[in-house]
Design a protein around this motif. Structure first.
Motif, mmCIF file in Angstrom:
data_model
loop_
_atom_site.group_PDB
_atom_site.id
_atom_site.type_symbol
_atom_site.label_atom_id
_atom_site.label_comp_id
_atom_site.label_asym_id
_atom_site.label_seq_id
_atom_site.Cartn_x
_atom_site.Cartn_y
_atom_site.Cartn_z
ATOM 1 N N ALA A 62 0.707 -1.157 -0.070
ATOM 2 C CA ALA A 62 0.053 -0.049 0.076
ATOM 3 C C ALA A 62 0.864 1.348 0.063
ATOM 4 C CB ALA A 62 -1.037 -0.017 1.195
ATOM 5 N N ASN A 63 1.848 1.295 0.678
ATOM 6 C CA ASN A 63 2.629 2.254 0.907
ATOM 7 C C ASN A 63 4.070 2.262 0.003
ATOM 8 O OD1 ASN A 63 1.073 3.786 2.920
ATOM 9 N ND2 ASN A 63 1.438 2.038 4.215
ATOM 10 N N GLY A 64 4.334 1.411 -0.759
ATOM 11 C CA GLY A 64 5.273 1.397 -1.680
ATOM 12 C C GLY A 64 6.614 0.908 -0.736
ATOM 13 N N GLY A 69 15.715 6.112 -1.491
ATOM 14 C CA GLY A 69 14.743 7.195 -1.607
ATOM 15 C C GLY A 69 13.826 7.185 -2.750
ATOM 16 N N LYS A 70 13.675 6.212 -3.687
ATOM 17 C CA LYS A 70 12.990 6.436 -4.997
ATOM 18 C C LYS A 70 11.851 5.069 -4.589
ATOM 19 C CE LYS A 70 16.107 8.790 -7.994
ATOM 20 N NZ LYS A 70 16.878 8.829 -9.157
ATOM 21 N N ARG A 71 10.558 5.252 -5.001
ATOM 22 C CA ARG A 71 9.807 3.946 -4.939
ATOM 23 C C ARG A 71 10.104 3.311 -6.393
ATOM 24 N NH1 ARG A 71 3.322 4.407 -3.738
ATOM 25 N NH2 ARG A 71 2.959 2.422 -4.061
ATOM 26 N N VAL A 140 -2.583 3.514 -14.986
ATOM 27 C CA VAL A 140 -2.821 2.826 -13.720
ATOM 28 C C VAL A 140 -1.728 3.554 -12.819
ATOM 29 C CG1 VAL A 140 -3.708 0.818 -14.588
ATOM 30 C CG2 VAL A 140 -1.218 0.964 -13.909
ATOM 31 N N SER A 141 -2.222 3.642 -11.436
ATOM 32 C CA SER A 141 -1.403 4.323 -10.469
ATOM 33 C C SER A 141 -0.178 3.531 -10.225
ATOM 34 C CB SER A 141 -2.076 4.445 -9.234
ATOM 35 O OG SER A 141 -2.532 3.142 -8.550
ATOM 36 N N PRO A 142 0.978 4.047 -9.670
ATOM 37 C CA PRO A 142 2.018 3.341 -9.338
ATOM 38 C C PRO A 142 1.994 2.145 -8.460
ATOM 39 C CG PRO A 142 2.651 5.881 -9.500
ATOM 40 C CD PRO A 142 1.080 5.728 -9.282
ATOM 41 N N SER A 143 1.057 2.420 -7.428
ATOM 42 C CA SER A 143 0.767 1.472 -6.502
ATOM 43 C C SER A 143 0.121 0.211 -6.979
ATOM 44 C CB SER A 143 0.000 1.795 -5.387
ATOM 45 O OG SER A 143 -1.275 2.231 -5.654
ATOM 46 N N PHE A 144 -0.861 0.501 -7.881
ATOM 47 C CA PHE A 144 -1.660 -0.514 -8.616
ATOM 48 C C PHE A 144 -0.708 -1.129 -9.531
ATOM 49 C CE2 PHE A 144 -4.196 -2.155 -12.011
ATOM 50 C CZ PHE A 144 -5.320 -3.051 -11.222
ATOM 51 N N LEU A 145 0.320 -0.803 -10.248
ATOM 52 C CA LEU A 145 1.101 -1.165 -11.186
ATOM 53 C C LEU A 145 2.244 -2.230 -10.505
ATOM 54 C CD1 LEU A 145 2.183 -1.409 -14.191
ATOM 55 C CD2 LEU A 145 3.447 0.592 -13.644
ATOM 56 N N ALA A 146 2.562 -1.803 -9.372
ATOM 57 C CA ALA A 146 3.400 -2.340 -8.506
ATOM 58 C C ALA A 146 2.877 -3.625 -7.956
ATOM 59 C CB ALA A 146 3.917 -1.522 -7.438
#
Length: 313
Positions: A62-64, A69-71, A140-146
């Motif tokens: 959820a929070n990556g 320092g880079k998601r 899509v959002s980065p969290s969804f893609l991840a």
């Protein structure tokens, strides 16, 4: 080379040895347990590839997961001294030097060869790629893609292990897998590669169903080739990459690219076909011109539906 994760968060001191697969998350079933509400139950995993390369994969937390320092979204290869942030926890990744007796000439020679040289071996290479990854990442959002790609890469590792292969490297939207090929025996590496591609196609369809908010179902393409490959390290310092190199490897990537032009799902090179029953591929080859070659190469191009019939045999 072995590696460790050292927790650097205030008030915490712990060092964890990294195994072939090391899971990180909030619940006790993980190898590294981080009791933090900002850490997901199954947050990330660390996987060793080749000869000492470690990749970090976010599992759709959820929070990556952050590296320096880079998601991250796709798998990231870790270097000595990298900092991994999960919630409020900061973990330092580091390599542990192997102890070698300086009086043991054989051991020193072996270490030198592995560090600066390469080994020639015949290998079967499978390259798999998630189709239309760039448009997907824009929709899509980065969290969804991840979450989606983390699931795909995790399953890819499991399917590879099941079929006796070794993940050579992760690309941003796919994976390269290799099997050692023995020309002196009835080698099964090509069929293992085809089985892996078949099972990953099934797994990809299942993952799509698990994520109904995807703009469109995930699809993959694959290329398979067999030939001589140079196995060794490239680069310098901690950034060196242990991988298979050579024309046979390049062709596997070219064959995967050719699936789009041929409107097929998997392309199998002529040398790989020789390790399969002749009745499967004879009469089915067609010429394809790939980058870097002056003449067309006779390949066998299949849909995954056609490949499924081969796997049953």
């Amino acid at each position: 080379m072995s590696a460790t994760l050292q927790i650097q968060s205030a008030g915490e001191e712990a060092v964890y040895a990294c195994g072939k697969v090391t899971t990180l998350g909030r619940v006790e079933t993980n190898d590294v347990v981080l009791p933090d509400p900002k850490v997901s139950r199954s947050h990330a995993l660390l996987r060793i590839l080749g000869d000492g390369r470690y990749y970090l994969i976010d599992l759709g937390s959820a929070n990556g997961t952050l590296v320096n320092g880079k998601r991250i979204v796709a798998p990231v290869m870790l270097n000595d001294g990298d900092e991994i942030t999960l919630g409020e926890h900061v973990l330092a990744f580091g390599f542990q030097p192997e102890s070698v007796d300086i009086n043991d000439s054989d051991a020193m020679a072996k270490r030198t060869i592995l560090s600066v040289g390469h080994v020639e071996q015949r290998a079967t290479i499978l390259v798999m790629d998630i189709r239309n990854f760039t448009p997907l990442s824009e929709q899509v959002s980065p969290s969804f893609l991840a979450a989606v790609v983390g699931c795909w890469f995790r399953v890819a590792g499991e399917v590879t292990d099941k079929n006796g292969g070794e993940v050579d490297k992760y690309t941003g939207d796919g994976a390269m897998i290799r099997w050692r090929t023995d020309i002196r025996t009835k080698d099964t590496s090509v069929m293992a590669a085809l089985t892996t591609a078949h099972e990953m196609n099934q797994a990809t369809a299942a993952i799509s169903k698990d994520f109904p908010d995807l703009p469109s179902p995930l699809r993959i393409g694959a290329g398979v080739n067999t030939g001589q490959a140079a196995l060794g390290r490239v680069g310098s310092g901690t950034g060196r990459d242990y991988t298979a190199l050579g024309d046979a490897v390049n062709l596997a990537f070219r064959f995967e690219e050719a699936t789009k032009a041929l409107n097929k799902d998997i392309v199998i090179g002529p040398d790989a076909c020789k390790y399969l029953p002749e009745d499967l591929w004879q009469g089915r080859q067609e010429p394809v011109l790939v980058k870097g070659k002056d003449k067309p190469i006779p390949v066998c191009a299949l849909t995954f539906e056609e490949l499924a019939a081969w796997i049953v045999i």
